[in-house]
Design a protein around this motif. Structure first.
Motif, PDB file in Angstrom:
ATOM      1  N   THR A   1       0.830  -1.199   0.000  1.00 27.32           N
ATOM      2  CA  THR A   1       0.000   0.000   0.000  1.00 27.32           C
ATOM      3  C   THR A   1       0.870   1.256   0.000  1.00 27.32           C
ATOM      4  O   THR A   1       2.023   1.230   0.451  1.00 27.32           O
ATOM      5  CB  THR A   1      -0.927   0.002   1.225  1.00 27.32           C
TER       6      THR A   1
ATOM      7  N   THR B   1      -7.015  -5.731   2.530  1.00 29.52           N
ATOM      8  CA  THR B   1      -6.631  -4.501   1.835  1.00 29.52           C
ATOM      9  C   THR B   1      -5.361  -4.724   1.024  1.00 29.52           C
ATOM     10  O   THR B   1      -5.259  -4.322  -0.144  1.00 29.52           O
ATOM     11  CB  THR B   1      -6.421  -3.355   2.836  1.00 29.52           C
TER      12      THR B   1
ATOM     13  N   TRP C   1      -5.167  -4.465  -2.977  1.00 25.38           N
ATOM     14  CA  TRP C   1      -4.269  -3.456  -3.553  1.00 25.38           C
ATOM     15  C   TRP C   1      -3.250  -4.115  -4.484  1.00 25.38           C
ATOM     16  O   TRP C   1      -2.958  -3.606  -5.569  1.00 25.38           O
ATOM     17  CB  TRP C   1      -3.565  -2.678  -2.445  1.00 25.38           C
TER      18      TRP C   1
ATOM     19  N   GLU D   1      -2.979  11.696  -2.283  1.00 26.72           N
ATOM     20  CA  GLU D   1      -3.452  10.313  -2.210  1.00 26.72           C
ATOM     21  C   GLU D   1      -4.285   9.976  -3.438  1.00 26.72           C
ATOM     22  O   GLU D   1      -5.183  10.726  -3.831  1.00 26.72           O
ATOM     23  CB  GLU D   1      -4.268  10.099  -0.940  1.00 26.72           C
TER      24      GLU D   1
ATOM     25  N   TYR E   1      -6.579   4.000  -4.122  1.00 20.65           N
ATOM     26  CA  TYR E   1      -6.406   3.456  -2.776  1.00 20.65           C
ATOM     27  C   TYR E   1      -7.669   3.623  -1.947  1.00 20.65           C
ATOM     28  O   TYR E   1      -8.086   2.709  -1.221  1.00 20.65           O
ATOM     29  CB  TYR E   1      -5.224   4.104  -2.046  1.00 20.65           C
TER      30      TYR E   1
ATOM     31  N   THR F   1     -10.196   1.188  -2.864  1.00 22.16           N
ATOM     32  CA  THR F   1      -9.804  -0.113  -2.332  1.00 22.16           C
ATOM     33  C   THR F   1     -10.185  -0.229  -0.864  1.00 22.16           C
ATOM     34  O   THR F   1     -10.755  -1.236  -0.424  1.00 22.16           O
ATOM     35  CB  THR F   1      -8.292  -0.326  -2.503  1.00 22.16           C
TER      36      THR F   1
ATOM     37  N   GLY G   1       3.111   4.816  -5.617  1.00 23.78           N
ATOM     38  CA  GLY G   1       2.265   5.938  -5.232  1.00 23.78           C
ATOM     39  C   GLY G   1       2.861   7.253  -5.675  1.00 23.78           C
ATOM     40  O   GLY G   1       3.916   7.309  -6.315  1.00 23.78           O
TER      41      GLY G   1
END
Length: 701
Positions: free
Chosen positions: A92, A109, A113, A259, A263, A266, A421
């Motif tokens: 993540t 999670t 992801w 962000e 995500y 998710t 990310g």
């Protein structure tokens, strides 16, 4: 590279599954040995380890200490003799855990992801073989699932200014090519915040060039400034919202986020209440009691625009998520009121998606005949991203130079580094000045007001074992992994009785902070690329065809013109999102579905006649024949209701565009292979082309 393995106790591969994904069984003697073996075999995605002997009704038997290794997705059945371990390659963002570590929800999670990023990676590598030439098979972008990364492969930070460059390019003074509007810096701040003063009213968004290559052309067709949406113009993968004191109008807080929406979608798939709780804690971080908020989960539900009924997402059986809810829409936040609203929880401008960033990086890996010395020339040639952003041209050129070896001294293949990310970099605010106040602590500075809410200032790279960006010769921290930051007075200052607020602090030019853009122009957003050295750079390819507007296409070769799958939805999600209009200061129509994501909708083994909607570039045959859709073995599809009048921004695009849609009735066989499925879409009379990867996710019943 050390992967994460998620343990599920007392289960093994279901004996009634097909076992076609079984790689083999090995006497390992311990879980550690089994894991070491799995680490060395990139084909392995999960294994089970037997603590005791086990005999299955399908004839297979296992001794104590045996481990059975598999590719693909597990289909677990009860097995008290065994434990299973599933590989997570993509962690993540910022290695964040919004649930307790190793809890069932945390593991769910992580696995979801990992599935999402695996799908986005496959899409980035494929590119577009349906409508473009020289824009596919982007194999210099590697899939971490199947790549051994040496411990010497240091991640590289690529960063850019967070304040939108296109505002200055198309509306501001001193731009090249010059625009006719010549807004001042203060007017650009006002339009970015959608907040004006008596001296500087909010100026209007204006028409800007459609033709951007080789440069923006003002004497040709124009269209309204975009991206559209309540924060669409904040398009550098950083968005912000501003809280102002209702009496003085001075800024009291600025929330900044990078962000990605994928995500948050998710997280919502796992637990909507957790999403609401994190909204509340993030938007209340460090705020005085009068500005604290509690976000009800019902505020975040997607609702039918006609009836306001809650829309149920068939992927989860729970209410669907509205990414443009009242707490994440626009640059203005109100606190201390009976009707609080606003904030910046995750990105909402339609090009600000992680999947798009990965697709851009994939497209940028191809070496071009035009070279890579001029970012504008390269982006016009390769046709990735949006010209004149701080981000896309710079990212594309940087990645291109990594692949070609100009940036690293040797040719490379590359991918976004795990954790994948986009990240805010901690700014240097030494030029900002606090007002004099006897109640300030000694050595107080404006830097103290910039506070990390989510993410980290530094992380250890699991590949090198050092801080990200560090080397043995230079072991210091090379960059940051901040997901959400606020600029506000520290709570301890407020408690001590400090009398001023954020609006009384002056920036580096001595001006009081009246707009959030005065801060974001000091900030950078970054991504981490992972180069891996290869023996030779790939051969250069021609510019993508057809060329962008304003460039004359060559007579040959002719680009392909095949049906292209774009995005797949459960019908209930599509109907509500497509029919929900989004207000924006451009007053230009755009539906909420433009803020969807390319996370694959879920279907379960044995489900029949699942109503879905596929958006696409396709056409009917000469007698009205529908295109053919195919998800592969053990999945049947019925196609109906072709509509070629669909207009929305496919996630990642800056502007809405015209496409088509078809309704699908999808049925999943009881023994269909689990995991992500691609989709081929074929116009009548055409040969079958490549499948769009990761459009559907099949899970056990």
């Amino acid at each position: 590279m050390q992967n994460t393995w998620i343990e599920t106790s007392n289960v093994a591969q279901f004996q009634g599954a097909s076992w076609d994904n079984w790689i083999g069984t090995k006497a390992c003697g311990s879980v550690e040995v089994a894991r070491e073996y799995a680490e060395l075999n990139t084909e392995v995605s999960f294994f089970f380890y037997c603590r005791q002997g086990m005999v299955l009704t399908n004839g297979r038997s296992f001794s104590p200490g045996d481990a059975a290794f598999f590719s693909g997705q597990p289909w677990y059945g009860s097995a008290p003799q065994c434990d299973s371990y599933q590989k997570v390659v993509f962690n993540t963002p910022a290695f964040i855990n919004d649930f307790p570590v190793d809890s069932a929800q945390d593991n769910a999670t992580s696995l979801q992801w990992n599935t999402n990023i695996s799908g986005f990676t496959a899409q980035a590598i494929l590119g577009d073989p349906w409508n473009l030439l020289y824009a596919n098979n982007q194999t210099s972008y590697f899939d971490t699932n199947f790549t051994t990364i040496p411990s010497t492969a240091t991640a590289t930070l690529i960063h850019w200014t967070a304040f939108p460059n296109r505002l200055g390019q198309y509306l501001g003074k001193g731009a090249y090519p010059a625009n006719p509007y010549n807004y001042s810096a203060q007017q650009l701040f006002a339009i970015a915040d959608q907040y004006g003063t008596t001296e500087v009213p909010i100026p209007a968004f204006q028409n800007i060039p459609t033709q951007l290559c080789p440069q923006a052309t003002w004497n040709s067709e124009l269209h309204m400034y975009g991206p559209y949406g309540p924060r669409g113009w904040q398009d550098e993968y950083c968005e912000w919202s501003v809280v102002r004191d209702p009496q003085s109008d001075k800024i009291t807080r600025i929330d900044m986020t990078c962000e990605n929406p994928e995500y948050w979608n998710t997280l919502w798939m796992i637990d909507p209440q957790k999403v609401a709780d994190v909204y509340s804690s993030t938007l209340s971080f460090g705020a005085p009691a009068s500005s604290q908020v509690v976000v009800p989960v019902s505020d975040l539900y997607l609702r039918d625009p006609a009836t306001q009924a809650i829309v149920i997402d068939p992927s989860t059986g729970r209410p669907a998520y509205n990414p443009l809810n009242k707490w994440n829409s626009g640059p203005i936040a109100v606190r201390g009121s009976s009707s609080n609203y606003g904030g910046a929880m995750h990105l909402t401008s339609t090009p600000n998606t992680l999947q798009t960033e990965m697709a851009l990086a994939g497209g940028a890996t191809i070496q071009r005949v035009c070279g890579n010395s001029v970012p504008q020339t390269l982006i016009c040639c390769a046709q990735y991203g949006q010209a004149y952003r701080n981000s896309d041209p710079h990212i594309g050129q940087s990645v291109n130079q990594v692949i070609g070896g100009q940036a690293t001294g040797a040719p490379c293949k590359a991918a976004l580094a795990n954790p994948t990310g986009l990240y805010i970099q901690v700014p240097d605010l030494s030029g900002f000045t606090l007002p004099a106040d006897p109640k300030l602590p000694a050595n107080a500075s404006a830097q103290d007001c910039w506070q990390i809410v989510r993410g980290s200032a530094a992380l250890t790279d699991p590949v090198t074992g050092m801080l990200f960006g560090a080397t043995t010769a230079s072991p210091q921290n090379g960059g940051n992994f901040v997901l959400h930051a606020v600029f506000q007075l520290p709570a301890s200052w407020v408690a001590a009785g400090v009398s001023f607020t954020i609006g009384d602090i002056t920036d580096a030019s001595g001006e009081p902070i009246q707009w959030g853009g005065q801060l974001t122009q000091q900030m950078s957003i970054g991504l981490w690329a992972r180069p891996v050295t290869v023996s030779a750079a790939p051969a250069s390819e021609a510019c993508v065809l057809p060329p962008p507007a304003g460039v004359t296409p060559p007579a040959t070769p002719v680009p392909p013109d095949y049906a292209q799958p774009l995005q797949l939805f459960h019908a209930a999600i599509w109907n509500a999102s497509f029919n929900t209009p989004v207000s924006n200061p451009m007053n230009t129509p755009i539906p909420l579905v433009s803020n969807s994501t390319l996370i694959a909708p879920i279907a379960r083994l044995g489900q029949s006649n699942i109503p879905m909607v596929l958006t696409c570039s396709a056409q009917l045959g000469p007698q009205g024949q529908l295109p053919v859709a195919d998800f592969g073995p053990d999945v049947t599809v019925l196609v109906s209701n072709f509509n070629d009048n669909i207009n929305y921004a496919v996630p990642g695009n800056s502007y809405p565009s015209q496409c088509a849609s078809v309704n699908l009735q999808v049925s999943i066989g009881a023994n269909a292979e689990l995991g992500l499925r691609g989709l081929t879409l074929t116009n009548y009379g055409d040969p079958v082309q490549a499948a769009m990867p990761a459009l559907l996710n099949i899970i056990p019943a």
